[in-house]
Design a protein around this motif. Sequence first.
Motif, short mmCIF file in Angstrom:
data_model
loop_
_atom_site.label_atom_id
_atom_site.label_comp_id
_atom_site.label_asym_id
_atom_site.label_seq_id
_atom_site.Cartn_x
_atom_site.Cartn_y
_atom_site.Cartn_z
N LEU A 187 11.28 4.81 0.21
CA LEU A 187 12.22 4.11 1.08
C LEU A 187 11.53 3.40 2.24
CD1 LEU A 187 15.16 6.68 1.18
CD2 LEU A 187 15.13 4.45 0.03
N GLU A 188 10.41 3.95 2.73
CA GLU A 188 9.72 3.33 3.86
C GLU A 188 9.24 1.90 3.53
OE1 GLU A 188 5.95 4.06 6.93
OE2 GLU A 188 6.39 5.52 5.36
N PRO A 189 8.48 1.68 2.42
CA PRO A 189 8.10 0.29 2.10
C PRO A 189 9.30 -0.59 1.75
CG PRO A 189 7.47 1.77 0.31
CD PRO A 189 7.88 2.63 1.47
N ASN A 240 12.23 -0.48 3.16
CA ASN A 240 12.82 -0.93 4.43
C ASN A 240 11.98 -2.04 5.07
OD1 ASN A 240 14.92 0.90 4.20
ND2 ASN A 240 13.83 2.51 5.31
N ILE A 241 10.66 -1.91 4.96
CA ILE A 241 9.78 -2.96 5.49
C ILE A 241 10.05 -4.27 4.75
CG2 ILE A 241 7.38 -3.73 5.70
CD1 ILE A 241 6.60 -0.78 6.09
N ARG A 242 10.15 -4.19 3.44
CA ARG A 242 10.39 -5.40 2.64
C ARG A 242 11.75 -6.00 2.94
NH1 ARG A 242 7.54 -2.59 -2.68
NH2 ARG A 242 5.51 -3.63 -2.45
N ASP A 243 12.73 -5.14 3.20
CA ASP A 243 14.05 -5.64 3.61
C ASP A 243 13.94 -6.41 4.92
OD1 ASP A 243 16.11 -5.17 1.77
OD2 ASP A 243 16.07 -3.02 2.19
N SER A 244 13.14 -5.88 5.85
CA SER A 244 13.05 -6.48 7.18
C SER A 244 12.37 -7.85 7.16
CB SER A 244 12.30 -5.55 8.13
OG SER A 244 10.93 -5.45 7.76
N ILE A 245 11.44 -8.06 6.21
CA ILE A 245 10.73 -9.35 6.13
C ILE A 245 11.23 -10.19 4.96
CG2 ILE A 245 8.66 -8.46 7.25
CD1 ILE A 245 7.35 -8.20 4.52
N ASN A 246 12.29 -9.71 4.28
CA ASN A 246 12.91 -10.44 3.16
C ASN A 246 11.89 -10.77 2.07
OD1 ASN A 246 15.11 -11.55 1.82
ND2 ASN A 246 14.71 -13.60 2.61
N HIS A 247 11.08 -9.78 1.70
CA HIS A 247 10.08 -9.94 0.63
C HIS A 247 10.74 -9.55 -0.69
CE1 HIS A 247 6.06 -8.67 -1.35
NE2 HIS A 247 6.35 -9.92 -1.63
N GLU A 248 11.35 -10.52 -1.36
CA GLU A 248 12.19 -10.23 -2.52
C GLU A 248 11.38 -9.71 -3.71
OE1 GLU A 248 14.49 -13.90 -2.97
OE2 GLU A 248 16.20 -12.79 -2.16
N LEU A 289 0.83 -1.21 0.00
CA LEU A 289 0.00 0.00 0.00
C LEU A 289 0.86 1.26 0.00
CD1 LEU A 289 -2.71 -1.17 2.56
CD2 LEU A 289 -3.13 -0.57 0.17
N LEU A 290 1.90 1.27 0.86
CA LEU A 290 2.77 2.46 0.93
C LEU A 290 3.50 2.68 -0.39
CD1 LEU A 290 4.28 1.93 4.51
CD2 LEU A 290 2.72 3.77 3.80
N ASP A 291 3.98 1.59 -1.01
CA ASP A 291 4.69 1.73 -2.28
C ASP A 291 3.75 2.19 -3.39
OD1 ASP A 291 7.33 1.13 -3.70
OD2 ASP A 291 5.88 0.05 -4.94
N ASN A 292 2.54 1.61 -3.41
CA ASN A 292 1.57 2.03 -4.43
C ASN A 292 1.20 3.50 -4.28
OD1 ASN A 292 1.47 -0.47 -5.61
ND2 ASN A 292 -0.40 -1.14 -4.59
N LYS A 293 1.02 3.92 -3.04
CA LYS A 293 0.68 5.33 -2.80
C LYS A 293 1.83 6.25 -3.23
CE LYS A 293 -0.44 8.61 0.90
NZ LYS A 293 -0.64 8.78 2.35
N ALA A 294 3.07 5.86 -2.87
CA ALA A 294 4.23 6.68 -3.25
C ALA A 294 4.36 6.76 -4.76
CB ALA A 294 5.49 6.08 -2.62
N TYR A 295 4.12 5.64 -5.46
CA TYR A 295 4.26 5.61 -6.93
C TYR A 295 3.18 6.47 -7.58
CZ TYR A 295 5.45 3.70 -11.51
OH TYR A 295 5.86 3.55 -12.82
N ALA A 296 1.95 6.43 -7.01
CA ALA A 296 0.88 7.27 -7.55
C ALA A 296 1.23 8.74 -7.38
CB ALA A 296 -0.44 6.94 -6.85
N SER A 352 10.19 -2.12 -5.47
CA SER A 352 10.71 -0.92 -4.79
C SER A 352 11.94 -0.37 -5.51
CB SER A 352 11.07 -1.25 -3.34
OG SER A 352 9.91 -1.40 -2.56
N ASN A 353 12.88 -1.25 -5.89
CA ASN A 353 14.10 -0.80 -6.57
C ASN A 353 13.79 -0.18 -7.94
OD1 ASN A 353 16.40 -1.39 -4.82
ND2 ASN A 353 15.75 -3.51 -4.99
N VAL A 354 12.83 -0.76 -8.67
CA VAL A 354 12.46 -0.20 -9.97
C VAL A 354 11.84 1.19 -9.80
CG1 VAL A 354 10.91 -0.46 -11.95
CG2 VAL A 354 12.21 -2.42 -11.13
N HIS A 355 10.95 1.34 -8.80
CA HIS A 355 10.30 2.63 -8.57
C HIS A 355 11.32 3.71 -8.17
CE1 HIS A 355 6.03 0.79 -7.87
NE2 HIS A 355 6.41 0.80 -9.13
#
Length: 688
Positions: free
Chosen positions: A315-317, A319-327, A293-300, A333-336
């Motif tokens: 960066l906020e989403p 960091n969350i993805r880094d913490s839970i290892n959601h590859e 949700l945070l990434d989608n909102k930031a991209y919009a 996130s990196n593309v955005h």
Amino acid sequence: MIRLFVRNLYLYLCIVTFFSNCSNNNSDNLILRKEDELMEMINAYKEKAENKSLSKEERLVEAANAFYWSSKIEDDWKKRKVQSDIGLVYYYMKEYDLFKKTNIETLNLAIKIRDSLGIAKSYSNLGSYYNRKNIQDSAFFNFSNAEEIYSRLDKDEKLNNDAVLSSYGAALYNLALLQRNFKDYVGSEASIIKAIKIFEELKNNKNLYLCYNNLGIISKDLGKYNQAIENYQIALEYARKMENGKYREIQALNNIGVVFKNQGKYDIAIENYDKALSYTTILKTKLKTKAILLDNKAYAKFLFGERQGVLESFLEPKNIRDSINHEEGLITSNVHIAEYYKSNDQDSLARGYALKAKEIAERTGSKKELLKSLLFLSQFPKNNESLTYANRYINLNDSIQNQERISRDKFARIRFETDEIAEQNLQISRENEILIIAILGLTALFLLGYIIFRQQQSNKELLFAQTQQEANQEIYRLLLNQQIKLEEGRQMEQQRMSEELHDGVLGRLFGVRLSLDGINQRANDGFTEARNKYIDELKSIEKEIRLISHDLGTETLTADVAYIDAVESLISDLCAVNNISFEFNNDEDIDWEEIDDQKKINFFRILQESLQNIFKHANAKSIKINFDFTEDKINLTILDDGIGFKSNKVKRGIGLKNITSRVSQMSGVVQFLSNKDAGTKVSVSVPV
């Protein structure tokens, strides 16, 4: 002539059936007793196979024993049902190959006895097996076969059972997901619409949410954005009708936001993302969804032209993805972030994040995400490197499209072959019917010839008998009178025995019962309560036997039935038997698929034991059962409005000790709260 033949044939079959029944009548009870003992043994083996306190090797031996003895069941219909249940035991043990093997055998048995529902169920289970193994063409073949059989039964108006209708709807839904994955959108949409009609009839809000959500995805992928929003809005309404459906509401709002973003209506998209993000309590435990949700909102916001604070929003989403290892999420996130830096002409940073996205996509095998990163890298100023990325993008895109085209063709061929096989089976069935009719005709002709021959012989015998009739007439009358006397004597003896049993034995039993009651009324020897307890225990024997019989005969969900449905079925069935109303609630935040199987079994047994205690002792009129999820703990509450007890004065029996032991195995805590005439509350809290 034909009518005479039919009448004689009918009389012959009736005579054969009568004598056959007479000869087998005494053996039927013995067979039933043996089969009951066999079923008891099979259930004992099956229960041990489900016991997670044993090693896996021991459990496999017990399951193998159950399956071996199930082959000794003479009733093929019962055998098919028992073996299907054993297959589910293998499934929950994650022995998927044994689950497959068992279902192949039950499928063959169901075909042999022409059990259409059993055939459909076996095909659906095999579809779940191949889906789990990611062999999607085989999964499609089996789900398609299951759907074909359910559809044919539906046309014949044979699907009049809610459980069967639910299985039919599940097969359609799984088939639709496979079709959508390979871009057979027309087929997927048709399957989903059929499933919706079934779930509307069943008033199943959860499955209706899933169906309309899938329709929304199809419309979005086809670029039909207005239709997608309409479907997502309907899904949102069904989510709001669900108990504990808040998480589903979040998903629907996110999906609506994605469609508005694709339409370029970024402000409305952001508004929907904000609505979803307002569910803060749920999102505390759903970090993956929160990051999306945070990434989608930031991209919009980025696409809307905002730049102030957008990088921090990306960066906020991340960091969350880094913490839970959601590859997979990290690729996005990196593309955005790469797009953000490129828009600011910081090509070096942009290329670095794009390369990170490409590296993760290659490592995880995410082809679609790899396409995004390759396309982005090919858009930098033209040089050999960007040209290489462009060529890789073109080759990979062509490969994916070719694979999807092959899969669609394969699915179409499977569907065609399935229909062709069904037609061949129908033709074989017709030929078999003709063969059976021919055999019956020949048999009838043989019987007719035999009857005519016997009739001729009988006529000769009658001619001879007529010459002896006068001489034997008196003897016949004497024998007849003797037989009548014997029959009268037999009937009188039967009547005497009946009266003796009714007026003698039953009277004495009733007298013993009255004497026991009289002793209880007169005696004050300290044993009155004990005698009352035993009398009550005798009265409850029949009820206990029914409950025990019901417990030994419960089903596992099919590969595609949920754990919580089995729990609700247990509660509903037991409360119906005991005429007690109930209320059951399950927190949608509990992801039962991720919960350890041993914990699920323990919760199930705790519920069974608690309900047994209520039925035996509480004299309750209603029960309220809740599952909720707080602070990484699953809480189970069982509340009744019965007579209660003083917990500090009642000795805990084996039932309460069993509950305490199971909770202890799960490192949880249990409380029994009760007062006289104030009901009882059992609270169990177990860490995930």
